[in-house]
Scaffold this motif. Structure first.
Motif, PDB file in Angstrom:
ATOM      1  N   TYR A 312       0.836  -1.193   0.000  1.00  0.00           N
ATOM      2  CA  TYR A 312       0.000   0.000   0.000  1.00  0.00           C
ATOM      3  C   TYR A 312       0.877   1.251   0.000  1.00  0.00           C
ATOM      4  O   TYR A 312       2.026   1.223   0.473  1.00  0.00           O
ATOM      5  CB  TYR A 312      -0.911   0.042   1.237  1.00  0.00           C
ATOM      6  N   LEU A 313       0.344   2.342  -0.524  1.00  0.00           N
ATOM      7  CA  LEU A 313       1.056   3.615  -0.484  1.00  0.00           C
ATOM      8  C   LEU A 313       1.092   4.147   0.943  1.00  0.00           C
ATOM      9  O   LEU A 313       0.146   3.971   1.710  1.00  0.00           O
ATOM     10  CB  LEU A 313       0.365   4.641  -1.398  1.00  0.00           C
ATOM     11  N   THR A 314       2.212   4.779   1.300  1.00  0.00           N
ATOM     12  CA  THR A 314       2.347   5.365   2.628  1.00  0.00           C
ATOM     13  C   THR A 314       1.410   6.561   2.768  1.00  0.00           C
ATOM     14  O   THR A 314       1.337   7.412   1.883  1.00  0.00           O
ATOM     15  CB  THR A 314       3.790   5.823   2.870  1.00  0.00           C
ATOM     16  N   VAL A 315       0.691   6.610   3.877  1.00  0.00           N
ATOM     17  CA  VAL A 315      -0.179   7.747   4.181  1.00  0.00           C
ATOM     18  C   VAL A 315       0.578   8.672   5.133  1.00  0.00           C
ATOM     19  O   VAL A 315       1.072   8.234   6.175  1.00  0.00           O
ATOM     20  CB  VAL A 315      -1.497   7.292   4.834  1.00  0.00           C
ATOM     21  N   SER A 316       0.699   9.943   4.766  1.00  0.00           N
ATOM     22  CA  SER A 316       1.349  10.944   5.620  1.00  0.00           C
ATOM     23  C   SER A 316       0.388  12.109   5.816  1.00  0.00           C
ATOM     24  O   SER A 316      -0.206  12.587   4.847  1.00  0.00           O
ATOM     25  CB  SER A 316       2.645  11.445   4.984  1.00  0.00           C
ATOM     26  N   MET A 317       0.257  12.551   7.059  1.00  0.00           N
ATOM     27  CA  MET A 317      -0.647  13.659   7.333  1.00  0.00           C
ATOM     28  C   MET A 317      -0.204  14.405   8.579  1.00  0.00           C
ATOM     29  O   MET A 317       0.410  13.824   9.486  1.00  0.00           O
ATOM     30  CB  MET A 317      -2.082  13.150   7.502  1.00  0.00           C
ATOM     31  N   ASP A 318      -0.470  15.696   8.598  1.00  0.00           N
ATOM     32  CA  ASP A 318      -0.254  16.502   9.790  1.00  0.00           C
ATOM     33  C   ASP A 318      -1.533  16.478  10.620  1.00  0.00           C
ATOM     34  O   ASP A 318      -2.613  16.798  10.107  1.00  0.00           O
ATOM     35  CB  ASP A 318       0.111  17.937   9.422  1.00  0.00           C
ATOM     36  N   VAL A 319      -1.412  16.100  11.887  1.00  0.00           N
ATOM     37  CA  VAL A 319      -2.560  15.991  12.774  1.00  0.00           C
ATOM     38  C   VAL A 319      -2.379  16.955  13.943  1.00  0.00           C
ATOM     39  O   VAL A 319      -1.316  16.981  14.573  1.00  0.00           O
ATOM     40  CB  VAL A 319      -2.722  14.550  13.303  1.00  0.00           C
ATOM     41  N   VAL A 320      -3.406  17.752  14.209  1.00  0.00           N
ATOM     42  CA  VAL A 320      -3.367  18.706  15.317  1.00  0.00           C
ATOM     43  C   VAL A 320      -3.976  18.052  16.548  1.00  0.00           C
ATOM     44  O   VAL A 320      -5.149  17.672  16.554  1.00  0.00           O
ATOM     45  CB  VAL A 320      -4.116  20.005  14.963  1.00  0.00           C
ATOM     46  N   VAL A 321      -3.179  17.891  17.598  1.00  0.00           N
ATOM     47  CA  VAL A 321      -3.616  17.267  18.841  1.00  0.00           C
ATOM     48  C   VAL A 321      -3.968  18.352  19.857  1.00  0.00           C
ATOM     49  O   VAL A 321      -3.225  19.325  20.017  1.00  0.00           O
ATOM     50  CB  VAL A 321      -2.514  16.343  19.413  1.00  0.00           C
ATOM     51  N   THR A 322      -5.103  18.181  20.514  1.00  0.00           N
ATOM     52  CA  THR A 322      -5.527  19.112  21.555  1.00  0.00           C
ATOM     53  C   THR A 322      -5.730  18.340  22.855  1.00  0.00           C
ATOM     54  O   THR A 322      -5.839  17.112  22.859  1.00  0.00           O
ATOM     55  CB  THR A 322      -6.829  19.832  21.167  1.00  0.00           C
ATOM     56  N   SER A 323      -5.783  19.072  23.957  1.00  0.00           N
ATOM     57  CA  SER A 323      -5.913  18.418  25.260  1.00  0.00           C
ATOM     58  C   SER A 323      -7.362  18.222  25.687  1.00  0.00           C
ATOM     59  O   SER A 323      -7.623  17.521  26.668  1.00  0.00           O
ATOM     60  CB  SER A 323      -5.184  19.246  26.324  1.00  0.00           C
ATOM     61  N   ASP A 324      -8.311  18.811  24.944  1.00  0.00           N
ATOM     62  CA  ASP A 324      -9.697  18.763  25.402  1.00  0.00           C
ATOM     63  C   ASP A 324     -10.429  17.487  24.996  1.00  0.00           C
ATOM     64  O   ASP A 324     -11.377  17.072  25.661  1.00  0.00           O
ATOM     65  CB  ASP A 324     -10.462  19.993  24.901  1.00  0.00           C
ATOM     66  N   LYS A 325     -10.003  16.830  23.910  1.00  0.00           N
ATOM     67  CA  LYS A 325     -10.675  15.601  23.502  1.00  0.00           C
ATOM     68  C   LYS A 325      -9.742  14.772  22.623  1.00  0.00           C
ATOM     69  O   LYS A 325      -8.833  15.300  21.981  1.00  0.00           O
ATOM     70  CB  LYS A 325     -11.967  15.917  22.734  1.00  0.00           C
ATOM     71  N   PRO A 326      -9.948  13.433  22.580  1.00  0.00           N
ATOM     72  CA  PRO A 326      -9.112  12.573  21.734  1.00  0.00           C
ATOM     73  C   PRO A 326      -9.287  12.921  20.255  1.00  0.00           C
ATOM     74  O   PRO A 326     -10.378  13.303  19.819  1.00  0.00           O
ATOM     75  CB  PRO A 326      -9.628  11.162  22.037  1.00  0.00           C
ATOM     76  N   VAL A 327      -8.209  12.769  19.507  1.00  0.00           N
ATOM     77  CA  VAL A 327      -8.237  13.001  18.061  1.00  0.00           C
ATOM     78  C   VAL A 327      -8.147  11.641  17.377  1.00  0.00           C
ATOM     79  O   VAL A 327      -7.252  10.844  17.687  1.00  0.00           O
ATOM     80  CB  VAL A 327      -7.072  13.908  17.617  1.00  0.00           C
ATOM     81  N   GLU A 328      -9.079  11.353  16.470  1.00  0.00           N
ATOM     82  CA  GLU A 328      -9.123  10.066  15.791  1.00  0.00           C
ATOM     83  C   GLU A 328      -8.729  10.219  14.330  1.00  0.00           C
ATOM     84  O   GLU A 328      -9.146  11.155  13.647  1.00  0.00           O
ATOM     85  CB  GLU A 328     -10.522   9.451  15.892  1.00  0.00           C
ATOM     86  N   VAL A 329      -7.907   9.289  13.859  1.00  0.00           N
ATOM     87  CA  VAL A 329      -7.450   9.259  12.473  1.00  0.00           C
ATOM     88  C   VAL A 329      -7.670   7.849  11.949  1.00  0.00           C
ATOM     89  O   VAL A 329      -7.233   6.877  12.578  1.00  0.00           O
ATOM     90  CB  VAL A 329      -5.959   9.643  12.369  1.00  0.00           C
ATOM     91  N   SER A 330      -8.353   7.711  10.814  1.00  0.00           N
ATOM     92  CA  SER A 330      -8.638   6.382  10.267  1.00  0.00           C
ATOM     93  C   SER A 330      -8.683   6.439   8.736  1.00  0.00           C
ATOM     94  O   SER A 330      -9.757   6.426   8.131  1.00  0.00           O
ATOM     95  CB  SER A 330      -9.969   5.845  10.819  1.00  0.00           C
ATOM     96  N   PRO A 331      -7.508   6.509   8.086  1.00  0.00           N
ATOM     97  CA  PRO A 331      -7.501   6.616   6.619  1.00  0.00           C
ATOM     98  C   PRO A 331      -7.723   5.272   5.925  1.00  0.00           C
ATOM     99  O   PRO A 331      -7.464   4.201   6.494  1.00  0.00           O
ATOM    100  CB  PRO A 331      -6.101   7.140   6.330  1.00  0.00           C
TER     101      PRO A 331
END
Length: 364
Positions: A312-331
């Motif tokens: 598979y092709l490599t997935v690269s992304m900039d993700v902004v993390v905050t302290s108020d809630k979980p951040v979900e990533v699912s490409p």
């Protein structure tokens, strides 16, 4: 119509089909690429690329240059497999854009001054492509600090390079009140490289790191953030503990490095999964496990997430993390192109050759 005309009608119908097949590949669409700025950048700068893709909706980007495979590698993984790339989503209008922060690429330390070429193509047809070149050069004096943020007893490394003649580099660590808490001296190699490490023994806070040399007219100023630790909580090592510089030899499924450290106050949570699951996950170029994975203790801010899986092709992304809630990533992972498709020019040549043979046969 006489039945004797059927062979001739069939022959002309066959010629029409051949010509349509010739025209089809030539009208598959185009892919373009350009850069913003002058085309000259320092190693560590961000290079913004954009363009058009009227072939499909997934644009693949590769880079090649000094010391890199001619077939290209992913811009955010300079040690990746030759012929693979990162992806950029193409919007409905056919435009795409990509921000390459060269300082955050895996293997960035191997970037040498020189001309680098970016090539883009659509995932469905690698033969429709376009390229552009930029020039990267090293600044006279540069350095990096890792890991940052750090916790008590972390081993922090200051690495860098100078172009001018310098025998030693001075490193001063200054607290928020302006007091020097540490002063170090690092030798410089014949090639201009320096590296110095020290254990963090300062209380939590933001420290100024002043790097200079009597032989240089300019100096560098950076910051080092020290956060609290608590041995009762567990966090992923690359986030707030000593960075893993080289993974052990692989004998099977990669295992995420773990360390006992603190989840600093105000930190965030990053939940990473992929379709299909079982892909290797990297955070800021460090392996953190296999998808799906939940990362606690991630410092708020922008982080580079990479997801890699064989085939598979490599997935690269900039993700902004905050302290108020979980951040979900699912490409959704995109399969890598297999084999070499026939280029439009080759297809056109073959079709015209077939048409010529047809005409010659008609004259006999």
């Amino acid at each position: 119509m006489s039945s004797k005309n059927f062979p001739e009608l069939f022959s002309w119908l066959l010629l029409a089909i051949i010509l349509l097949l010739c025209i089809g590949p030539a009208q598959a669409g185009t892919v373009s690429i350009t850069y913003r700025g002058s085309g000259g950048y320092y190693v560590g700068d961000s290079v913004i690329l954009d363009g058009m893709n009227t072939v499909g909706n997934t644009t693949v980007i590769t880079i090649t240059g000094p010391g890199l495979p001619a077939a290209g590698v992913p811009p955010y993984n300079l040690t990746g497999d030759a012929g693979t790339g990162n992806t950029a989503v193409t919007d409905p209008s056919g435009t795409w854009s990509y921000d390459w922060d060269s300082s955050r690429a895996l293997g960035a330390s191997s970037l040498n001054p020189g001309r680098y070429t970016f090539t883009v193509y659509d995932n469905s047809n690698s033969q429709i492509n376009s390229s552009v070149s930029v020039f990267l050069k090293q600044p006279e004096f540069y350095a990096s600090i890792s890991p940052n943020p750090a916790v008590l007893n972390d081993y922090v490394q200051v690495t860098g390079k100078v172009e001018s003649a310098a025998d030693t580099i001075g490193i001063d660590v200054i607290d928020a009140s302006g007091n020097k808490v540490h002063t170090f001296s690092s030798p410089v190699s014949n090639g201009g490289y320096f590296q110095y490490g020290f254990h963090v023994d300062m209380p939590p806070g933001v420290y100024t790191v002043y790097i200079s040399s009597p032989s240089l007219s300019n100096s560098l100023t950076s910051t080092l953030t020290v956060v609290e630790s608590n041995a009762n909580l567990t966090a992923v090592a690359p986030v707030i503990s000593t960075q893993v510089t080289s993974p052990p030899a692989s004998t099977g499924t990669p295992v995420a490095p773990q360390a006992t450290a603190t989840i600093p106050p105000g930190s965030g949570t990053l939940v990473i999964s992929s379709v299909p699951a079982g892909a290797s996950v990297y955070l800021d170029s460090a392996n953190v496990g296999i998808s799906p994975v939940t990362l606690n203790g991630v410092a708020p801010g922008t982080h580079l997430v990479e997801i890699k899986s064989p085939g598979y092709l490599t997935v690269s992304m900039d993700v902004v993390v905050t302290s108020d809630k979980p951040v979900e990533v699912s490409p959704q992972l995109v399969r890598a192109p297999f084999g070499l498709g026939l280029s439009p020019l080759a297809a056109l040549g073959g079709c015209l050759g077939a048409a010529a043979l047809f005409i010659v046969s008609r004259k006999k």
